[in-house]
Design a protein around this motif. Sequence first.
Motif, mmCIF file in Angstrom:
data_model
loop_
_atom_site.group_PDB
_atom_site.id
_atom_site.type_symbol
_atom_site.label_atom_id
_atom_site.label_comp_id
_atom_site.label_asym_id
_atom_site.label_seq_id
_atom_site.Cartn_x
_atom_site.Cartn_y
_atom_site.Cartn_z
ATOM 1 N N MET A 88 0.717 -1.251 0.100
ATOM 2 C CA MET A 88 0.211 0.438 0.112
ATOM 3 C C MET A 88 1.173 1.349 -0.028
ATOM 4 S SD MET A 88 -3.082 -1.443 2.196
ATOM 5 C CE MET A 88 -4.310 -0.242 1.870
ATOM 6 N N SER A 89 2.097 0.741 -0.178
ATOM 7 C CA SER A 89 3.314 2.234 -0.372
ATOM 8 C C SER A 89 2.909 2.963 -1.422
ATOM 9 C CB SER A 89 4.214 1.833 -0.200
ATOM 10 O OG SER A 89 4.696 0.821 1.422
ATOM 11 N N SER A 90 3.281 3.721 -2.082
ATOM 12 C CA SER A 90 3.248 4.729 -2.476
ATOM 13 C C SER A 90 4.669 4.211 -3.809
ATOM 14 C CB SER A 90 3.107 6.053 -3.637
ATOM 15 O OG SER A 90 1.675 6.008 -2.376
ATOM 16 N N ILE A 91 4.816 3.672 -5.130
ATOM 17 C CA ILE A 91 6.789 2.986 -5.508
ATOM 18 C C ILE A 91 6.399 2.800 -7.344
ATOM 19 C CG2 ILE A 91 7.078 2.445 -3.581
ATOM 20 C CD1 ILE A 91 7.137 -0.650 -5.116
ATOM 21 N N SER A 92 7.630 3.146 -7.139
ATOM 22 C CA SER A 92 7.280 2.615 -9.161
ATOM 23 C C SER A 92 6.590 1.890 -9.575
ATOM 24 C CB SER A 92 8.982 2.779 -9.335
ATOM 25 O OG SER A 92 9.015 1.890 -10.817
ATOM 26 N N PRO A 93 5.680 2.030 -10.851
ATOM 27 C CA PRO A 93 5.175 0.853 -11.303
ATOM 28 C C PRO A 93 5.610 0.156 -11.961
ATOM 29 C CG PRO A 93 3.625 2.830 -12.152
ATOM 30 C CD PRO A 93 5.594 3.469 -11.085
ATOM 31 N N VAL A 94 6.961 0.006 -12.095
ATOM 32 C CA VAL A 94 7.801 -0.706 -12.765
ATOM 33 C C VAL A 94 8.669 -1.732 -12.066
ATOM 34 C CG1 VAL A 94 9.966 -0.953 -14.245
ATOM 35 C CG2 VAL A 94 8.808 0.569 -14.719
ATOM 36 N N ALA A 95 8.915 -1.244 -10.993
ATOM 37 C CA ALA A 95 9.964 -2.025 -9.422
ATOM 38 C C ALA A 95 9.082 -3.149 -9.030
ATOM 39 C CB ALA A 95 10.525 -0.847 -9.042
ATOM 40 N N THR A 96 7.480 -2.626 -9.215
ATOM 41 C CA THR A 96 6.352 -3.491 -8.796
ATOM 42 C C THR A 96 6.131 -4.785 -9.437
ATOM 43 O OG1 THR A 96 5.038 -1.401 -7.559
ATOM 44 C CG2 THR A 96 3.794 -3.119 -8.608
ATOM 45 N N LYS A 97 6.346 -4.597 -10.379
ATOM 46 C CA LYS A 97 6.027 -5.473 -11.660
ATOM 47 C C LYS A 97 6.905 -6.401 -11.395
ATOM 48 C CE LYS A 97 3.157 -3.534 -15.058
ATOM 49 N NZ LYS A 97 3.078 -2.387 -16.279
ATOM 50 N N THR A 98 8.084 -6.272 -10.770
ATOM 51 C CA THR A 98 9.607 -7.029 -11.011
ATOM 52 C C THR A 98 9.340 -7.668 -9.281
ATOM 53 O OG1 THR A 98 10.680 -6.082 -11.888
ATOM 54 C CG2 THR A 98 12.160 -7.202 -10.103
ATOM 55 N N PHE A 99 9.590 -7.288 -8.362
ATOM 56 C CA PHE A 99 8.409 -7.027 -7.077
ATOM 57 C C PHE A 99 8.007 -8.771 -6.989
ATOM 58 C CE2 PHE A 99 9.733 -2.919 -5.122
ATOM 59 C CZ PHE A 99 11.004 -2.910 -5.159
ATOM 60 N N ALA A 100 6.672 -8.251 -7.951
ATOM 61 C CA ALA A 100 5.267 -9.176 -8.172
ATOM 62 C C ALA A 100 5.727 -10.675 -8.581
ATOM 63 C CB ALA A 100 4.108 -8.878 -8.502
ATOM 64 N N ALA A 101 6.758 -10.711 -9.175
ATOM 65 C CA ALA A 101 7.553 -11.823 -10.399
ATOM 66 C C ALA A 101 7.942 -12.721 -9.346
ATOM 67 C CB ALA A 101 7.800 -11.347 -11.770
ATOM 68 N N ARG A 102 9.000 -11.862 -8.510
ATOM 69 C CA ARG A 102 9.798 -12.652 -7.639
ATOM 70 C C ARG A 102 8.844 -12.855 -6.239
ATOM 71 N NH1 ARG A 102 13.778 -8.456 -5.801
ATOM 72 N NH2 ARG A 102 15.239 -10.735 -4.508
ATOM 73 N N LEU A 103 8.054 -12.875 -6.440
ATOM 74 C CA LEU A 103 7.153 -13.305 -4.781
ATOM 75 C C LEU A 103 5.999 -14.595 -5.761
ATOM 76 C CD1 LEU A 103 5.765 -10.456 -3.037
ATOM 77 C CD2 LEU A 103 7.296 -12.116 -2.301
ATOM 78 N N ALA A 104 5.405 -14.344 -7.105
ATOM 79 C CA ALA A 104 5.413 -15.154 -7.822
ATOM 80 C C ALA A 104 5.822 -16.747 -8.223
ATOM 81 C CB ALA A 104 4.358 -14.767 -9.252
ATOM 82 N N GLU A 105 7.212 -16.418 -7.932
ATOM 83 C CA GLU A 105 8.418 -17.636 -8.172
ATOM 84 C C GLU A 105 7.681 -18.460 -7.278
ATOM 85 O OE1 GLU A 105 11.899 -16.539 -9.053
ATOM 86 O OE2 GLU A 105 11.432 -16.294 -10.935
ATOM 87 N N LYS A 106 7.392 -17.446 -5.460
ATOM 88 C CA LYS A 106 7.064 -18.661 -4.118
ATOM 89 C C LYS A 106 6.036 -18.736 -4.283
ATOM 90 C CE LYS A 106 11.312 -16.519 -1.716
ATOM 91 N NZ LYS A 106 12.197 -17.568 -0.785
ATOM 92 N N GLY A 107 5.053 -18.513 -5.623
ATOM 93 C CA GLY A 107 3.371 -19.465 -5.230
ATOM 94 C C GLY A 107 2.655 -18.234 -4.192
ATOM 95 N N VAL A 108 3.412 -16.905 -4.263
ATOM 96 C CA VAL A 108 2.682 -15.741 -3.415
ATOM 97 C C VAL A 108 2.211 -14.862 -4.527
ATOM 98 C CG1 VAL A 108 3.227 -13.982 -1.944
ATOM 99 C CG2 VAL A 108 4.248 -15.800 -1.932
#
Length: 292
Positions: free
Chosen positions: A92-112
């Motif tokens: 719920m922070s306000s951050i980079s949309p580009v970095a957000t997609k990278t963070f989501a992809a990294r966590l998706a690898e863990k099934g999150v």
Amino acid sequence: MKIGFIGLGVMGRPMAGHLIAGGHELFVHRVKPVSQHLVDAGANPVDSAREAAAAADVVILMVPDTPDVEAVLFGPDGVAEGIKSGSLVIDMSSISPVATKTFAARLAEKGVDYLDAPVSGGEVGAKNAALTIMVGGSEAAFERALPLFQLMGKNITRVGGVGDGQTAKVANQIIVGLTIEAVAEAMLFAKQAGADPAKVREALMGGFASSRILELHGERMVKRTFDPGFRIRLHRKDLALALDAARALEVALPNTAATAQLMNAALALGDGDKDHSALIRTLETMAGASAD
């Protein structure tokens, strides 16, 4: 739900309080005296983001900037070290949309699952559970999180996929920043022309120039009450996100750039930790006008 809540600042504290009042069990990291009341209300203090994630089904982040989110998620003793497959991370922070997609992809690898859900409404909205929440992510993850969002906000919109919530928030900050600058110019103009800014604001509130920013931040400018609801340095960060994205998209945002420069000047003058309505002080300095 069992919720790990990380980021107990001006916004995070009341948001966490609403979740506790809604019956959820919270695991909170970095409890300070100003947030001790959350522990008194039933929150469980933990020693790291990893511990918060390990104890929870949902992890909510409310921290200042992109590097802070990355550190909390992937740094030593971070969320990624403790989170279980099937969990949900809500940033719920306000951050980079580009970095957000990278963070989501990294966590998706863990099934999150991952939602970006930045907010607008400031400290007042957080305290009143009246935040506007702009969400990016899957429909299923959004439906899972909706009962939590409804405890913290009123205008809740799934904008689209991961990153789209942050894009909406950047757009919001462009509008808010430029409107604050416009109100500040109008109040300065009225004052230098010899009119009473309070009376000018009162007159404008009944016309087409009326806005929530003229109402709330215009009042702050008139009364010189600049204790932060939202700090200039954080708004400057959001406009920097807008300009970085605009550069990548090859889009011109000339007035966003000009307002960001005024915010740079405000920081140089020592006003970075004042409310963004204090931008009027920067314009007053440029005009050689008397300030507070």
